[in-house]
Structures are given as C-alpha cells and as structure tokens.
Motif scaffolding. Structure first.
Motif: not given
Length: 115
Positions: A81-94
């Motif tokens: 159950d992942v209600l309310g989860i935030v996952i940030l997995a982006s690459g860094g900025n140039a």
C-alpha cells in the motif's frame, strides 16, 4: 550522442551512475543517486518520501561536468500500500555555462513495486 540504459526490470543494479568529469579535471561530475530496497513477507504500508535523485553537474571556470543519473527504488511484498508516498528518482541537472558547452543532464532512475 545519447547513452543507453543499463540494468533490468527487476533492478538488480539499483545505484545511479555518476556524471562525467570535465575534460581538464576541474569540475567533478554529479554523484549518482542512491539505492533503496524495501521488502516484506506479508503486507507493507508506506507513507513517506524516498529521494534517490542524481547530483547536478558543476561549472568551474569555463567548463562544465555531467550530472549523475537517478538511483533506484525497489519495493516488494505480498501486498503493498503506497498511499501518500513520494518517490524522487530523477537525474541531476546539466551544468550551465554561457560561454562553453556544459555537461549533459543525468538519466532518470528506476522505480519498481512488485507484489
């Protein structure tokens, strides 16, 4: 030039790769994102923020480095159950340099939820 992805759908390689160093070695590349693996035999309930973003590229003097790739998140259990989860997995900025070409942005990370 575009790089290719690596790894597989079960995320056996979770850690993001680091960004390339600037040609003279003055500006280090951004760090690769981390790795998070959460598992349960039965039920799992998550309400949190998971941050495995890659580090930004850097500019030193007139040169820029590449950014790090996003990391990986693997969540598994009989029921998740992942209600309310935030996952940030982006690459860094140039890295941005108005005079010379800077390094490129990091590739996105990977997220898998397996039940």
């Amino acid at each position: 030039m575009v790089g290719s992805s690596y790894g597989d759908y079960i995320l056996s390689n979770l850690v993001g790769g680091s960004g390339g160093i600037e040609v003279r070695g003055y500006a280090s590349g951004g760090g690769g994102g981390g790795a998070v693996q959460l598992g349960a035999i039965n039920e799992m309930r998550l309400a949190c923020t998971i941050d495995v973003r890659g580090g930004n590229g850097a500019v030193v003097a007139d040169r820029g480095s590449g950014a790090g790739a996003g990391g990986g998140v693997l969540i598994y259990g009989k029921s998740v159950d992942v209600l309310g989860i935030v996952i940030l997995a982006s690459g860094g900025n140039a890295s941005v340099n108005p005079v010379y070409i800077g390094g490129g942005g990091g590739g996105g990370g990977r997220v898998a939820v397996i039940t």
